[in-house]
Design a protein around this motif. Structure first.
Motif, PDB file in Angstrom:
ATOM      1  N   PRO A 173      -2.299  -6.935  -3.208  1.00 52.01           N
ATOM      2  CA  PRO A 173      -1.654  -5.611  -3.181  1.00 52.01           C
ATOM      3  C   PRO A 173      -2.474  -4.521  -3.855  1.00 52.01           C
ATOM      4  O   PRO A 173      -2.455  -3.358  -3.409  1.00 52.01           O
ATOM      5  CB  PRO A 173      -0.311  -5.852  -3.891  1.00 52.01           C
ATOM      6  CG  PRO A 173      -0.457  -7.156  -4.605  1.00 52.01           C
ATOM      7  CD  PRO A 173      -1.432  -7.956  -3.828  1.00 52.01           C
ATOM      8  N   GLU A 174      -3.207  -4.861  -4.923  1.00 50.77           N
ATOM      9  CA  GLU A 174      -4.010  -3.839  -5.599  1.00 50.77           C
ATOM     10  C   GLU A 174      -5.190  -3.389  -4.731  1.00 50.77           C
ATOM     11  O   GLU A 174      -5.630  -2.239  -4.809  1.00 50.77           O
ATOM     12  CB  GLU A 174      -4.499  -4.339  -6.958  1.00 50.77           C
ATOM     13  CG  GLU A 174      -5.261  -5.647  -6.941  1.00 50.77           C
ATOM     14  CD  GLU A 174      -4.381  -6.873  -7.122  1.00 50.77           C
ATOM     15  OE1 GLU A 174      -4.927  -7.918  -7.536  1.00 50.77           O
ATOM     16  OE2 GLU A 174      -3.162  -6.785  -6.858  1.00 50.77           O
ATOM     17  N   THR A 175      -5.704  -4.278  -3.901  1.00 56.11           N
ATOM     18  CA  THR A 175      -6.765  -3.892  -2.966  1.00 56.11           C
ATOM     19  C   THR A 175      -6.195  -3.001  -1.870  1.00 56.11           C
ATOM     20  O   THR A 175      -6.805  -1.995  -1.479  1.00 56.11           O
ATOM     21  CB  THR A 175      -7.408  -5.145  -2.351  1.00 56.11           C
ATOM     22  OG1 THR A 175      -7.899  -5.979  -3.392  1.00 56.11           O
ATOM     23  CG2 THR A 175      -8.546  -4.779  -1.405  1.00 56.11           C
ATOM     24  N   TRP A 176      -5.022  -3.357  -1.393  1.00 51.77           N
ATOM     25  CA  TRP A 176      -4.346  -2.575  -0.353  1.00 51.77           C
ATOM     26  C   TRP A 176      -4.116  -1.134  -0.796  1.00 51.77           C
ATOM     27  O   TRP A 176      -4.434  -0.187  -0.085  1.00 51.77           O
ATOM     28  CB  TRP A 176      -3.028  -3.276  -0.031  1.00 51.77           C
ATOM     29  CG  TRP A 176      -2.189  -2.657   1.025  1.00 51.77           C
ATOM     30  CD1 TRP A 176      -2.551  -2.399   2.312  1.00 51.77           C
ATOM     31  CD2 TRP A 176      -0.825  -2.251   0.897  1.00 51.77           C
ATOM     32  NE1 TRP A 176      -1.484  -1.852   3.006  1.00 51.77           N
ATOM     33  CE2 TRP A 176      -0.412  -1.749   2.156  1.00 51.77           C
ATOM     34  CE3 TRP A 176       0.101  -2.293  -0.143  1.00 51.77           C
ATOM     35  CZ2 TRP A 176       0.871  -1.272   2.383  1.00 51.77           C
ATOM     36  CZ3 TRP A 176       1.384  -1.819   0.090  1.00 51.77           C
ATOM     37  CH2 TRP A 176       1.762  -1.318   1.330  1.00 51.77           C
ATOM     38  N   THR A 177      -3.577  -0.959  -2.002  1.00 52.81           N
ATOM     39  CA  THR A 177      -3.329   0.397  -2.499  1.00 52.81           C
ATOM     40  C   THR A 177      -4.628   1.083  -2.899  1.00 52.81           C
ATOM     41  O   THR A 177      -4.786   2.285  -2.700  1.00 52.81           O
ATOM     42  CB  THR A 177      -2.358   0.378  -3.691  1.00 52.81           C
ATOM     43  OG1 THR A 177      -2.878  -0.489  -4.709  1.00 52.81           O
ATOM     44  CG2 THR A 177      -0.987  -0.127  -3.268  1.00 52.81           C
TER      45      THR A 177
END
Length: 405
Positions: free
Chosen positions: A206-210
Protein backbone atom coordinates in the motif's frame (compact mmCIF):
# COMPACT_ATOMS: atom_id res chain seq x y z
CA UNK A 1 -35.75 -38.82 -9.87
CA UNK A 2 -36.56 -35.54 -11.64
CA UNK A 3 -35.52 -32.41 -9.74
CA UNK A 4 -35.95 -28.70 -10.32
CA UNK A 5 -32.78 -26.67 -9.81
CA UNK A 6 -32.26 -22.90 -10.02
CA UNK A 7 -28.63 -21.78 -10.42
CA UNK A 8 -28.30 -18.12 -9.46
CA UNK A 9 -25.24 -16.76 -11.24
CA UNK A 10 -24.09 -17.59 -14.75
CA UNK A 11 -20.38 -17.95 -14.04
CA UNK A 12 -18.34 -21.09 -14.78
CA UNK A 13 -19.54 -22.93 -11.65
CA UNK A 14 -23.28 -22.43 -12.20
CA UNK A 15 -23.10 -23.18 -15.91
CA UNK A 16 -21.00 -26.30 -15.46
CA UNK A 17 -23.26 -27.60 -12.71
CA UNK A 18 -26.23 -27.22 -15.05
CA UNK A 19 -24.36 -29.15 -17.75
CA UNK A 20 -23.51 -32.00 -15.38
CA UNK A 21 -27.03 -32.27 -13.97
CA UNK A 22 -28.58 -32.34 -17.44
CA UNK A 23 -26.06 -34.95 -18.50
CA UNK A 24 -27.01 -37.13 -15.54
CA UNK A 25 -30.73 -36.86 -16.20
CA UNK A 26 -32.12 -34.96 -19.20
CA UNK A 27 -35.50 -34.72 -17.46
CA UNK A 28 -34.12 -32.47 -14.72
CA UNK A 29 -35.58 -28.94 -14.87
CA UNK A 30 -32.51 -26.67 -14.71
CA UNK A 31 -32.52 -22.88 -15.00
CA UNK A 32 -29.51 -20.57 -14.81
CA UNK A 33 -30.33 -16.99 -13.77
CA UNK A 34 -27.70 -14.37 -14.65
CA UNK A 35 -28.20 -10.71 -13.79
CA UNK A 36 -26.00 -9.42 -16.65
CA UNK A 37 -26.82 -9.57 -20.36
CA UNK A 38 -25.42 -12.52 -22.28
CA UNK A 39 -21.82 -12.00 -23.40
CA UNK A 40 -20.81 -9.54 -20.69
CA UNK A 41 -18.20 -10.52 -18.15
CA UNK A 42 -15.31 -9.12 -16.14
CA UNK A 43 -11.71 -10.21 -16.14
CA UNK A 44 -9.32 -11.33 -18.82
CA UNK A 45 -7.87 -14.82 -18.85
CA UNK A 46 -8.05 -17.65 -16.31
CA UNK A 47 -5.42 -20.32 -15.68
CA UNK A 48 -5.74 -24.02 -15.07
CA UNK A 49 -3.60 -27.17 -15.14
CA UNK A 50 -3.76 -30.54 -16.83
CA UNK A 51 -5.45 -32.33 -13.94
CA UNK A 52 -8.52 -30.10 -14.30
CA UNK A 53 -8.64 -30.73 -18.04
CA UNK A 54 -8.56 -34.48 -17.38
CA UNK A 55 -11.53 -34.14 -15.02
CA UNK A 56 -13.46 -32.08 -17.59
CA UNK A 57 -12.85 -34.73 -20.27
CA UNK A 58 -14.10 -37.44 -17.91
CA UNK A 59 -17.29 -35.50 -17.05
CA UNK A 60 -18.35 -33.90 -20.33
CA UNK A 61 -15.99 -34.59 -23.24
CA UNK A 62 -17.73 -32.21 -25.66
CA UNK A 63 -17.26 -29.06 -23.57
CA UNK A 64 -13.79 -30.24 -22.50
CA UNK A 65 -12.65 -30.50 -26.13
CA UNK A 66 -13.88 -26.98 -26.82
CA UNK A 67 -12.09 -25.64 -23.74
CA UNK A 68 -8.85 -27.37 -24.70
CA UNK A 69 -9.01 -26.17 -28.31
CA UNK A 70 -9.54 -22.57 -27.14
CA UNK A 71 -6.69 -22.60 -24.62
CA UNK A 72 -3.05 -21.61 -24.93
CA UNK A 73 -0.25 -23.47 -23.15
CA UNK A 74 3.13 -22.74 -21.65
CA UNK A 75 5.83 -24.99 -20.20
CA UNK A 76 8.10 -22.60 -18.36
CA UNK A 77 8.23 -19.49 -16.27
CA UNK A 78 10.41 -16.40 -16.53
CA UNK A 79 11.26 -13.89 -13.82
CA UNK A 80 12.65 -10.42 -14.43
CA UNK A 81 14.27 -8.82 -11.37
CA UNK A 82 15.64 -5.33 -11.96
CA UNK A 83 17.68 -5.81 -15.16
CA UNK A 84 18.29 -9.55 -14.72
CA UNK A 85 16.18 -12.46 -15.96
CA UNK A 86 15.99 -16.19 -15.33
CA UNK A 87 13.87 -19.04 -16.72
CA UNK A 88 12.69 -22.29 -15.20
CA UNK A 89 10.90 -25.25 -16.82
CA UNK A 90 7.66 -26.38 -15.21
CA UNK A 91 4.44 -28.31 -15.64
CA UNK A 92 2.26 -27.34 -18.59
CA UNK A 93 -0.04 -24.46 -17.74
CA UNK A 94 -3.16 -23.48 -19.67
CA UNK A 95 -4.87 -20.14 -20.17
CA UNK A 96 -8.28 -19.35 -21.66
CA UNK A 97 -10.18 -16.10 -21.93
CA UNK A 98 -12.96 -15.86 -19.38
CA UNK A 99 -15.32 -14.60 -22.08
CA UNK A 100 -14.50 -17.61 -24.30
CA UNK A 101 -14.91 -20.06 -21.41
CA UNK A 102 -18.36 -18.68 -20.67
CA UNK A 103 -19.29 -18.85 -24.36
CA UNK A 104 -18.39 -22.55 -24.44
CA UNK A 105 -20.28 -23.43 -21.27
CA UNK A 106 -23.30 -21.34 -22.26
CA UNK A 107 -23.56 -23.01 -25.66
CA UNK A 108 -23.19 -26.49 -24.15
CA UNK A 109 -25.80 -25.85 -21.45
CA UNK A 110 -28.25 -24.48 -24.02
CA UNK A 111 -27.70 -27.49 -26.30
CA UNK A 112 -28.53 -29.84 -23.42
CA UNK A 113 -31.80 -28.07 -22.70
CA UNK A 114 -30.84 -25.85 -19.77
CA UNK A 115 -33.02 -22.74 -19.53
CA UNK A 116 -30.82 -19.62 -19.52
CA UNK A 117 -32.29 -16.40 -18.11
CA UNK A 118 -29.94 -13.48 -18.81
CA UNK A 119 -30.46 -9.91 -17.53
CA UNK A 120 -32.52 -11.50 -14.76
CA UNK A 121 -31.56 -10.66 -11.19
CA UNK A 122 -32.69 -12.88 -8.33
CA UNK A 123 -33.13 -11.29 -4.91
CA UNK A 124 -33.18 -13.02 -1.49
CA UNK A 125 -36.78 -11.87 -1.03
CA UNK A 126 -37.99 -13.62 -4.20
CA UNK A 127 -36.16 -16.91 -4.63
CA UNK A 128 -37.10 -19.16 -7.56
CA UNK A 129 -39.54 -21.98 -6.89
CA UNK A 130 -37.19 -24.97 -7.04
CA UNK A 131 -36.16 -28.10 -5.16
CA UNK A 132 -32.64 -26.66 -4.93
CA UNK A 133 -31.41 -23.07 -5.22
CA UNK A 134 -27.68 -22.78 -5.94
CA UNK A 135 -26.03 -19.50 -4.93
CA UNK A 136 -23.25 -19.15 -7.48
CA UNK A 137 -23.44 -15.35 -7.45
CA UNK A 138 -19.85 -14.65 -6.44
CA UNK A 139 -17.93 -13.26 -3.51
CA UNK A 140 -20.55 -10.52 -2.98
CA UNK A 141 -23.39 -13.08 -3.10
CA UNK A 142 -26.69 -11.42 -2.20
CA UNK A 143 -28.23 -14.78 -1.34
CA UNK A 144 -25.45 -15.59 1.12
CA UNK A 145 -25.32 -12.09 2.58
CA UNK A 146 -29.03 -12.24 3.43
CA UNK A 147 -28.25 -15.14 5.79
CA UNK A 148 -24.66 -14.27 6.72
CA UNK A 149 -25.27 -15.14 10.38
CA UNK A 150 -26.40 -18.65 9.50
CA UNK A 151 -23.54 -19.24 7.05
CA UNK A 152 -20.95 -17.78 9.44
CA UNK A 153 -19.44 -15.63 6.72
CA UNK A 154 -16.02 -14.10 7.39
CA UNK A 155 -14.02 -11.80 5.11
CA UNK A 156 -10.31 -11.21 5.77
CA UNK A 157 -8.56 -8.44 3.82
CA UNK A 158 -5.00 -8.88 2.62
CA UNK A 159 -2.37 -6.16 2.86
CA UNK A 160 -1.28 -5.52 -0.72
CA UNK A 161 -3.21 -3.75 -3.46
CA UNK A 162 -3.59 -5.13 -6.98
CA UNK A 163 -5.21 -4.44 -10.31
CA UNK A 164 -6.33 -6.94 -12.95
CA UNK A 165 -5.42 -5.77 -16.46
CA UNK A 166 -5.12 -7.07 -20.00
CA UNK A 167 -2.45 -6.42 -22.62
CA UNK A 168 -1.90 -7.08 -26.31
CA UNK A 169 1.58 -8.37 -25.45
CA UNK A 170 1.40 -12.16 -25.82
CA UNK A 171 3.81 -13.67 -23.30
CA UNK A 172 5.53 -16.90 -24.31
CA UNK A 173 5.48 -18.24 -20.74
CA UNK A 174 4.17 -17.40 -17.29
CA UNK A 175 6.00 -14.14 -16.66
CA UNK A 176 6.93 -12.36 -13.44
CA UNK A 177 8.50 -8.91 -13.40
CA UNK A 178 9.72 -7.18 -10.23
CA UNK A 179 10.50 -3.47 -10.52
CA UNK A 180 12.10 -1.32 -7.83
CA UNK A 181 10.56 2.14 -7.87
CA UNK A 182 11.45 5.18 -5.81
CA UNK A 183 8.62 4.18 -3.46
CA UNK A 184 9.26 0.44 -3.15
CA UNK A 185 8.76 -2.71 -5.17
CA UNK A 186 5.94 -3.26 -7.64
CA UNK A 187 5.49 -6.44 -9.65
CA UNK A 188 3.31 -8.16 -12.22
CA UNK A 189 2.22 -11.67 -13.15
CA UNK A 190 1.53 -12.13 -16.84
CA UNK A 191 0.24 -15.09 -18.84
CA UNK A 192 -1.26 -15.58 -22.32
CA UNK A 193 -4.88 -16.62 -22.76
CA UNK A 194 -5.50 -16.21 -26.48
CA UNK A 195 -3.82 -15.46 -29.79
CA UNK A 196 -3.73 -11.72 -29.19
CA UNK A 197 -3.93 -11.05 -25.46
CA UNK A 198 -2.46 -11.79 -22.06
CA UNK A 199 -3.57 -11.16 -18.51
CA UNK A 200 -1.36 -8.84 -16.47
CA UNK A 201 -1.98 -8.63 -12.71
CA UNK A 202 -0.01 -5.85 -11.00
CA UNK A 203 0.53 -5.80 -7.24
CA UNK A 204 2.39 -3.71 -4.68
CA UNK A 205 2.42 -2.79 -1.01
CA UNK A 206 0.00 0.00 0.00
CA UNK A 207 2.82 2.47 0.69
CA UNK A 208 4.18 1.91 -2.83
CA UNK A 209 0.70 2.38 -4.28
CA UNK A 210 0.20 5.73 -2.55
CA UNK A 211 3.84 6.79 -3.06
CA UNK A 212 3.52 6.35 -6.81
CA UNK A 213 0.23 8.25 -6.74
CA UNK A 214 -1.77 5.32 -8.10
CA UNK A 215 -4.48 6.02 -5.53
CA UNK A 216 -5.12 9.46 -7.02
CA UNK A 217 -4.82 9.19 -10.79
CA UNK A 218 -7.34 8.20 -13.44
CA UNK A 219 -7.24 4.82 -15.11
CA UNK A 220 -5.51 6.19 -18.22
CA UNK A 221 -2.89 8.06 -16.17
CA UNK A 222 -2.28 4.99 -14.02
CA UNK A 223 -1.95 2.76 -17.09
CA UNK A 224 0.62 5.15 -18.60
CA UNK A 225 2.68 5.03 -15.41
CA UNK A 226 2.50 1.23 -15.22
CA UNK A 227 3.40 0.89 -18.92
CA UNK A 228 6.52 2.92 -18.24
CA UNK A 229 7.47 0.84 -15.18
CA UNK A 230 7.01 -2.45 -17.06
CA UNK A 231 8.17 -1.31 -20.50
CA UNK A 232 10.91 -3.97 -20.55
CA UNK A 233 8.35 -6.81 -20.51
CA UNK A 234 5.51 -5.15 -22.43
CA UNK A 235 7.68 -4.31 -25.46
CA UNK A 236 5.62 -1.26 -26.30
CA UNK A 237 2.23 -2.93 -25.92
CA UNK A 238 -0.51 -1.14 -23.94
CA UNK A 239 -2.16 -2.18 -20.71
CA UNK A 240 -5.93 -2.40 -20.95
CA UNK A 241 -8.14 -1.79 -17.93
CA UNK A 242 -11.78 -1.72 -16.98
CA UNK A 243 -12.81 1.72 -15.71
CA UNK A 244 -14.88 1.99 -12.57
CA UNK A 245 -17.94 4.20 -12.34
CA UNK A 246 -15.98 7.30 -11.35
CA UNK A 247 -13.25 6.82 -13.93
CA UNK A 248 -10.60 5.72 -11.43
CA UNK A 249 -8.43 2.66 -11.82
CA UNK A 250 -9.69 -0.66 -10.46
CA UNK A 251 -7.25 -1.19 -7.58
CA UNK A 252 -8.43 -3.72 -5.02
CA UNK A 253 -7.39 -5.46 -1.83
CA UNK A 254 -7.97 -9.21 -1.99
CA UNK A 255 -10.51 -10.54 0.47
CA UNK A 256 -10.38 -14.15 1.62
CA UNK A 257 -13.91 -15.41 2.21
CA UNK A 258 -14.85 -18.40 4.37
CA UNK A 259 -18.16 -19.74 5.64
CA UNK A 260 -18.91 -21.91 8.66
CA UNK A 261 -21.51 -23.85 6.69
CA UNK A 262 -22.38 -23.91 2.99
CA UNK A 263 -26.07 -24.74 2.97
CA UNK A 264 -29.36 -23.61 4.52
CA UNK A 265 -32.50 -25.58 3.77
CA UNK A 266 -32.62 -25.92 -0.01
CA UNK A 267 -30.07 -23.11 -0.58
CA UNK A 268 -26.42 -24.08 -1.20
CA UNK A 269 -23.28 -22.02 -1.87
CA UNK A 270 -21.03 -22.68 -4.85
CA UNK A 271 -17.67 -21.28 -6.00
CA UNK A 272 -16.69 -17.79 -4.84
CA UNK A 273 -19.95 -17.48 -2.90
CA UNK A 274 -18.62 -20.24 -0.63
CA UNK A 275 -14.86 -19.58 -0.57
CA UNK A 276 -12.07 -17.57 -2.17
CA UNK A 277 -8.35 -18.27 -2.49
CA UNK A 278 -5.67 -15.69 -3.24
CA UNK A 279 -5.26 -15.04 -6.97
CA UNK A 280 -1.50 -15.68 -6.84
CA UNK A 281 -2.08 -19.45 -6.94
CA UNK A 282 -4.44 -19.22 -9.93
CA UNK A 283 -6.97 -21.72 -8.58
CA UNK A 284 -10.26 -19.82 -8.42
CA UNK A 285 -11.90 -21.14 -11.58
CA UNK A 286 -10.57 -24.66 -11.02
CA UNK A 287 -12.04 -24.78 -7.51
CA UNK A 288 -15.39 -23.45 -8.72
CA UNK A 289 -15.62 -26.14 -11.40
CA UNK A 290 -14.59 -28.82 -8.92
CA UNK A 291 -17.34 -27.59 -6.58
CA UNK A 292 -19.83 -28.16 -9.40
CA UNK A 293 -18.49 -31.68 -9.97
CA UNK A 294 -18.76 -32.57 -6.29
CA UNK A 295 -22.29 -31.16 -5.94
CA UNK A 296 -23.49 -32.97 -9.08
CA UNK A 297 -22.06 -36.26 -7.76
CA UNK A 298 -23.69 -35.81 -4.37
CA UNK A 299 -27.09 -35.03 -5.89
CA UNK A 300 -26.81 -38.11 -8.12
CA UNK A 301 -25.83 -40.46 -5.30
CA UNK A 302 -28.25 -39.30 -2.57
CA UNK A 303 -32.02 -39.20 -2.93
CA UNK A 304 -32.34 -36.97 0.13
CA UNK A 305 -31.31 -33.32 -0.32
CA UNK A 306 -29.93 -32.86 3.25
CA UNK A 307 -27.65 -35.88 2.84
CA UNK A 308 -26.48 -34.71 -0.59
CA UNK A 309 -25.66 -31.20 0.61
CA UNK A 310 -23.89 -32.50 3.72
CA UNK A 311 -21.70 -34.77 1.60
CA UNK A 312 -20.90 -31.97 -0.86
CA UNK A 313 -19.85 -29.63 1.92
CA UNK A 314 -17.79 -32.31 3.67
CA UNK A 315 -15.94 -33.28 0.48
CA UNK A 316 -15.16 -29.77 -0.64
CA UNK A 317 -14.07 -28.54 2.78
CA UNK A 318 -11.58 -31.39 2.99
CA UNK A 319 -10.31 -30.76 -0.54
CA UNK A 320 -9.85 -27.03 0.14
CA UNK A 321 -7.70 -27.35 3.26
CA UNK A 322 -4.37 -27.71 1.46
CA UNK A 323 -5.30 -25.20 -1.25
CA UNK A 324 -6.33 -22.53 1.24
CA UNK A 325 -3.10 -23.08 3.17
CA UNK A 326 -1.08 -22.72 -0.03
CA UNK A 327 -2.96 -19.54 -0.95
CA UNK A 328 -2.37 -18.04 2.50
CA UNK A 329 1.39 -18.68 2.36
CA UNK A 330 1.57 -17.47 -1.24
CA UNK A 331 -0.02 -14.14 -0.35
CA UNK A 332 2.35 -13.78 2.61
CA UNK A 333 5.36 -14.45 0.36
CA UNK A 334 4.52 -11.41 -1.73
CA UNK A 335 3.70 -9.33 1.33
CA UNK A 336 7.25 -10.09 2.55
CA UNK A 337 8.94 -9.75 -0.83
CA UNK A 338 11.93 -7.81 0.50
CA UNK A 339 12.98 -10.96 2.40
CA UNK A 340 13.75 -12.67 -0.92
CA UNK A 341 14.24 -10.04 -3.60
CA UNK A 342 18.00 -9.52 -3.12
CA UNK A 343 18.82 -13.19 -3.65
CA UNK A 344 20.39 -14.10 -7.00
CA UNK A 345 17.47 -14.21 -9.47
CA UNK A 346 17.61 -17.97 -9.98
CA UNK A 347 17.43 -18.54 -6.22
CA UNK A 348 14.68 -15.98 -5.73
CA UNK A 349 12.71 -17.64 -8.54
CA UNK A 350 13.22 -21.07 -6.97
CA UNK A 351 11.82 -19.80 -3.66
CA UNK A 352 8.97 -18.11 -5.51
CA UNK A 353 8.05 -21.60 -6.65
CA UNK A 354 8.20 -22.76 -3.02
CA UNK A 355 6.06 -19.92 -1.64
CA UNK A 356 3.31 -22.35 -0.57
CA UNK A 357 5.63 -24.00 1.96
CA UNK A 358 4.82 -23.56 5.68
CA UNK A 359 8.56 -23.84 6.38
CA UNK A 360 9.75 -20.99 4.19
CA UNK A 361 8.72 -18.06 6.43
CA UNK A 362 10.75 -19.47 9.32
CA UNK A 363 13.97 -20.58 7.62
CA UNK A 364 16.62 -18.13 6.33
CA UNK A 365 16.08 -17.98 2.56
CA UNK A 366 19.60 -19.07 1.57
CA UNK A 367 19.41 -22.03 3.96
CA UNK A 368 15.97 -22.99 2.69
CA UNK A 369 17.24 -22.90 -0.89
CA UNK A 370 20.02 -25.36 -0.03
CA UNK A 371 17.61 -27.61 1.88
CA UNK A 372 15.14 -27.53 -0.98
CA UNK A 373 17.80 -28.51 -3.53
CA UNK A 374 18.77 -31.45 -1.34
CA UNK A 375 15.11 -32.40 -0.86
CA UNK A 376 14.64 -32.42 -4.62
CA UNK A 377 17.07 -35.34 -4.77
CA UNK A 378 15.72 -37.21 -1.77
CA UNK A 379 12.24 -38.73 -1.51
CA UNK A 380 12.68 -39.08 2.23
CA UNK A 381 13.32 -35.34 2.61
CA UNK A 382 10.33 -34.55 0.38
CA UNK A 383 8.10 -36.69 2.61
CA UNK A 384 9.51 -34.94 5.69
CA UNK A 385 8.64 -31.53 4.25
CA UNK A 386 5.17 -32.63 3.23
CA UNK A 387 4.10 -34.42 6.40
CA UNK A 388 5.99 -32.56 9.11
CA UNK A 389 5.99 -29.10 7.59
CA UNK A 390 3.69 -27.32 10.09
CA UNK A 391 5.29 -28.98 13.12
CA UNK A 392 8.83 -28.27 11.90
CA UNK A 393 7.86 -24.69 11.10
CA UNK A 394 6.72 -24.15 14.68
CA UNK A 395 9.89 -25.72 16.02
CA UNK A 396 12.16 -23.70 13.75
CA UNK A 397 10.24 -20.53 14.62
CA UNK A 398 10.77 -21.22 18.32
CA UNK A 399 14.50 -21.83 17.77
CA UNK A 400 14.87 -18.62 15.78
CA UNK A 401 13.11 -16.61 18.48
CA UNK A 402 15.28 -18.17 21.18
CA UNK A 403 18.47 -17.33 19.29
CA UNK A 404 19.45 -20.93 18.64
CA UNK A 405 19.35 -20.53 14.84
Amino acid sequence: MRVKVACVGGGPAGLYLSILLKGQNPSHDITVHERNPEGTTYGWGVTYWRDLLDKLHARDPESARAVEESSVRWHQGVAHVRDLSTRRPGDAGHGIGRHRLLEILTARARALGVRLEFAHEITPERLPDADLVVAGDGVRSALRTAHAGHFGTELTAGRNTYTWLGTTKVFDSFTFAFVESAHGWIWCYGYPFGPGHSTCVIECAPETWTGLGLDRVSESEGAALLEKLFAHVLDGHPLIGRASGDGGAQWLTFRTLTNRTWHRGNLVLLGDAAHTTHYSIGAGTTLALEDAMSLADALRDHAGLPQALARYERERRAALLSVQSAARYSAQWYENLTRYIDLPPERMFALLGQRHSPLLPYVPPQLYYRIDRAAGQSQALRRLKRWLGPKVARSVHARVLSGRE
